[in-house]
Motif scaffolding. Structure first.
Motif, PDB file in Angstrom:
ATOM      1  N   GLU A 248       0.842  -1.112   0.107  1.00  0.00           N
ATOM      2  CA  GLU A 248      -0.160   0.203   0.100  1.00  0.00           C
ATOM      3  C   GLU A 248       0.917   1.233  -0.086  1.00  0.00           C
ATOM      4  O   GLU A 248       0.390   2.242  -0.758  1.00  0.00           O
ATOM      5  N   VAL A 249       1.890   1.386   0.685  1.00  0.00           N
ATOM      6  CA  VAL A 249       3.009   2.551   0.838  1.00  0.00           C
ATOM      7  C   VAL A 249       3.479   2.996  -0.884  1.00  0.00           C
ATOM      8  O   VAL A 249       3.092   4.139  -0.953  1.00  0.00           O
ATOM      9  N   PRO A 250       4.052   2.409  -1.432  1.00  0.00           N
ATOM     10  CA  PRO A 250       4.634   2.492  -2.512  1.00  0.00           C
ATOM     11  C   PRO A 250       3.602   2.797  -3.559  1.00  0.00           C
ATOM     12  O   PRO A 250       3.403   3.664  -4.357  1.00  0.00           O
ATOM     13  N   LEU A 251       2.654   1.812  -3.786  1.00  0.00           N
ATOM     14  CA  LEU A 251       1.599   1.933  -4.450  1.00  0.00           C
ATOM     15  C   LEU A 251       0.596   3.292  -4.345  1.00  0.00           C
ATOM     16  O   LEU A 251       0.442   3.694  -5.606  1.00  0.00           O
ATOM     17  N   THR A 252       0.246   3.492  -3.252  1.00  0.00           N
ATOM     18  CA  THR A 252      -0.295   4.823  -3.130  1.00  0.00           C
ATOM     19  C   THR A 252       0.276   5.804  -3.185  1.00  0.00           C
ATOM     20  O   THR A 252      -0.184   7.062  -3.974  1.00  0.00           O
ATOM     21  N   ASN A 253       1.544   5.966  -2.958  1.00  0.00           N
ATOM     22  CA  ASN A 253       2.454   7.003  -3.275  1.00  0.00           C
ATOM     23  C   ASN A 253       2.829   7.291  -4.648  1.00  0.00           C
ATOM     24  O   ASN A 253       3.496   8.227  -5.212  1.00  0.00           O
ATOM     25  N   PHE A 254       2.318   6.403  -5.597  1.00  0.00           N
ATOM     26  CA  PHE A 254       2.551   6.759  -6.968  1.00  0.00           C
ATOM     27  C   PHE A 254       1.954   7.943  -7.529  1.00  0.00           C
ATOM     28  O   PHE A 254       2.638   8.590  -8.438  1.00  0.00           O
ATOM     29  N   VAL A 255       1.008   8.418  -6.820  1.00  0.00           N
ATOM     30  CA  VAL A 255       0.283   9.908  -7.163  1.00  0.00           C
ATOM     31  C   VAL A 255       0.666  10.965  -6.119  1.00  0.00           C
ATOM     32  O   VAL A 255      -0.110  11.973  -6.409  1.00  0.00           O
ATOM     33  N   ARG A 256       1.525  10.622  -5.455  1.00  0.00           N
ATOM     34  CA  ARG A 256       1.732  11.789  -4.702  1.00  0.00           C
ATOM     35  C   ARG A 256       2.307  13.005  -5.294  1.00  0.00           C
ATOM     36  O   ARG A 256       2.976  12.862  -6.337  1.00  0.00           O
ATOM     37  N   GLU A 257       2.082  14.170  -4.872  1.00  0.00           N
ATOM     38  CA  GLU A 257       2.572  15.300  -5.485  1.00  0.00           C
ATOM     39  C   GLU A 257       2.207  15.639  -6.853  1.00  0.00           C
ATOM     40  O   GLU A 257       2.762  16.175  -7.752  1.00  0.00           O
ATOM     41  N   SER A 258       0.927  15.014  -7.103  1.00  0.00           N
ATOM     42  CA  SER A 258       0.469  14.887  -8.609  1.00  0.00           C
ATOM     43  C   SER A 258      -0.928  15.497  -8.743  1.00  0.00           C
ATOM     44  O   SER A 258      -1.598  15.735  -7.830  1.00  0.00           O
ATOM     45  N   ILE A 259      -1.184  16.140  -9.989  1.00  0.00           N
ATOM     46  CA  ILE A 259      -2.730  16.430 -10.349  1.00  0.00           C
ATOM     47  C   ILE A 259      -2.797  15.775 -11.415  1.00  0.00           C
ATOM     48  O   ILE A 259      -2.210  16.087 -12.447  1.00  0.00           O
ATOM     49  N   LEU A 260      -3.977  14.583 -11.295  1.00  0.00           N
ATOM     50  CA  LEU A 260      -4.367  13.831 -12.280  1.00  0.00           C
ATOM     51  C   LEU A 260      -5.545  14.432 -13.008  1.00  0.00           C
ATOM     52  O   LEU A 260      -6.035  15.274 -12.670  1.00  0.00           O
ATOM     53  N   SER A 261      -5.553  13.730 -14.230  1.00  0.00           N
ATOM     54  CA  SER A 261      -7.017  14.131 -14.915  1.00  0.00           C
ATOM     55  C   SER A 261      -8.118  13.320 -14.454  1.00  0.00           C
ATOM     56  O   SER A 261      -7.789  11.945 -14.010  1.00  0.00           O
ATOM     57  N   GLU A 262      -9.214  13.629 -14.770  1.00  0.00           N
ATOM     58  CA  GLU A 262     -10.431  12.772 -14.170  1.00  0.00           C
ATOM     59  C   GLU A 262     -10.517  11.477 -15.059  1.00  0.00           C
ATOM     60  O   GLU A 262     -10.732  10.477 -14.702  1.00  0.00           O
ATOM     61  N   GLU A 263     -10.074  11.748 -16.426  1.00  0.00           N
ATOM     62  CA  GLU A 263      -9.722  10.469 -17.195  1.00  0.00           C
ATOM     63  C   GLU A 263      -8.846   9.557 -16.682  1.00  0.00           C
ATOM     64  O   GLU A 263      -9.106   8.317 -17.286  1.00  0.00           O
ATOM     65  N   GLN A 264      -8.050   9.814 -15.875  1.00  0.00           N
ATOM     66  CA  GLN A 264      -7.135   8.665 -15.524  1.00  0.00           C
ATOM     67  C   GLN A 264      -7.569   7.887 -14.320  1.00  0.00           C
ATOM     68  O   GLN A 264      -7.133   7.024 -13.756  1.00  0.00           O
ATOM     69  N   LEU A 265      -8.834   8.434 -13.869  1.00  0.00           N
ATOM     70  CA  LEU A 265      -9.553   7.583 -12.661  1.00  0.00           C
ATOM     71  C   LEU A 265     -10.625   6.683 -12.993  1.00  0.00           C
ATOM     72  O   LEU A 265     -11.060   6.996 -14.280  1.00  0.00           O
TER      73      LEU A 265
END
Length: 441
Positions: A248-265
């Motif tokens: 969970e730690v590394p996987l969740t932090n894949f998106v740290r300090e990021s702004i994703l587009s809604e299409e990526q979710l």
């Protein structure tokens, strides 16, 4: 992590939501008091800076008028204000640190549907949305029946000569195990089966993350600062790295300090990794066998999604974890955890508990949690919605499932009176067609 402005606007709701949580370190009023101190320091600095700017103009005017006495008096006041600003900045930083540290150790707010309770005795069995015990029973593998007293996994494993705690103790100490021969292959087969299932049928992307992470990553998924004693650290350069307690730690932090587009979710990730936990708070618990180890393998599921979709994503993740046990043919139940038993970062958690005939009880084999924006705020993980507004994502995580505990469940549910263990059908392709481990093989 919470927005202090939300707490100030909703102090009663904040305190009420945390009333059922264990060891809540701060009330809303205490956090607001810390924020007031921070704001007072900011005002002091801003007022001193504004006064210094005004005096700078007056000094120029006094010098132009050759009023040296007045200019010197103004210069003396500016020098004093410089000290006030420096002192105020130090006070502000100290107040901000106190507030940040306080907010970092406050647990997440449970959702309204989470049962209020003191501990695991207040957990409630869950049968799915609008489900009943009758419909759930039809959809889950039945309990096995035995004409003899079933053994615990370690009794079978040691009798087979394929599960060795003594050698592990010589190598590493207590809470380690050495698996050998077909049991080692069975453990590997279980992990590979689960990983393939989540990728091929459940829509997750496989990842192979680092097993050593920085403090910032652990802070993002709320292992730090509260659970530092449960981690294993190694020196690295001038600092340290930690062995992951869960993917969970590394996987969740894949998106740290990021702004994703809604299409990526939604972003769905899975990984099979070793996990390392000191089990600091479990002295004397589950000392026999493989139930509570310092090192174990686990298939983890992580989802990053929008606030509107996180509830449905939680139910999907639960279903994905259930599918593992259904295909393995392991009887289980699902528990909705109470506020007193729920993890620090969770808004709501389901536990899957596998039936272990050797223990004659259910034991947790997976936890599936939705965290809302609690971790996202700590990681500064956001997305831009279709209207262009930037908001925090919601994060979810779940065991899909713990490999060692799945091995225990297979060994106890598929044991035979002669000491052998049948291999579940779905695992036989990973075992080169082997159908039985032990006496009958």
């Amino acid at each position: 992590m919470f927005d202090i402005n939300w707490i100030k606007a909703n102090p009663a709701a904040f305190d009420a939501a945390l009333a059922g949580r264990k060891n809540v370190p701060f009330t809303a009023s205490q956090l607001i008091e810390l924020d007031d101190s921070r704001r007072a320091a900011i005002v002091t600095v801003e007022e001193a800076q504004a006064r210094r700017n005004t005096l700078s103009k007056q000094i120029g005017q006094a010098k132009a008028q050759k009023d040296e006495a007045k200019a010197q008096a103004l210069l003396d006041e500016v020098a004093h204000l410089k000290d006030v600003v420096q002192s105020g900045e130090a006070t502000r930083k100290e107040a901000e640190d106190k507030l940040s540290k306080a907010l970092a150790v406050v647990p997440n707010l449970p959702l309204d549907e989470v049962p209020r309770g003191a501990d695991e005795s207040d957990n409630v069995e869950y049968f799915g949305r609008n489900g009943t015990a009758a419909t759930a029973a039809k959809d889950r593998p039945a309990k096995p029946s035995f004409s003899y007293k079933p053994k615990e996994h370690f009794e079978t494993g040691e009798a087979l000569g394929q599960m060795d705690f003594e050698v592990a103790a010589k190598l590493s100490g207590a809470r380690f195990v050495v698996l050998k021969s077909h049991l080692a292959r069975l453990e590997r087969a279980i992990g590979q089966f689960m990983l393939d299932l989540h990728v091929d049928e459940h829509g997750y992307t496989e990842a192979e993350p680092p097993y050593l992470v920085r403090d910032e990553a652990l802070y993002g998924t709320n292992q730090l600062p509260k659970f530092e004693e449960d981690l294993f650290f190694v020196p690295h350069g001038d600092g340290r790295l930690a062995l992951i307690p869960t993917a969970e730690v590394p996987l969740t932090n894949f998106v740290r300090e990021s702004i994703l587009s809604e299409e990526q979710l939604p972003m769905r990730l899975t990984a099979l990794t070793p996990c390392f936990r000191s089990e600091a708070g479990s002295a004397g618990r589950d000392t026999r066998g493989m139930l509570r180890q310092h090192q174990f393998n686990k298939v983890e599921m992580v989802a990053i999604t929008t606030p509107e979709a996180s509830g449905d994503e939680h139910e999907k993740m639960l279903s994905d974890a259930e599918d593992v046990l259904k295909q393995l043919g392991i009887h289980y139940r699902v528990m909705l955890l109470s506020t007193g038993d729920m993890g620090f970062g969770a808004q709501k958690t389901y536990d899957l508990e596998a039936w272990l005939p050797g223990q004659d009880t259910y034991r947790e084999i997976s936890s599936v949690s939705v965290c809302g924006d609690f971790q996202a705020r700590r990681m500064d993980a956001r997305f831009r919605d279709k209207d262009g507004k930037v908001r925090h994502v919601h994060t979810l995580n779940g065991s899909g499932v713990a490999v060692g505990r799945a091995l225990i469940a297979v060994m106890e549910n598929y044991q035979q009176e002669d000491g052998s263990v049948l291999v579940p059908d779905v695992l036989q392709p990973y075992m080169k067609g082997l159908k039985t481990i032990g006496a009958r093989s």
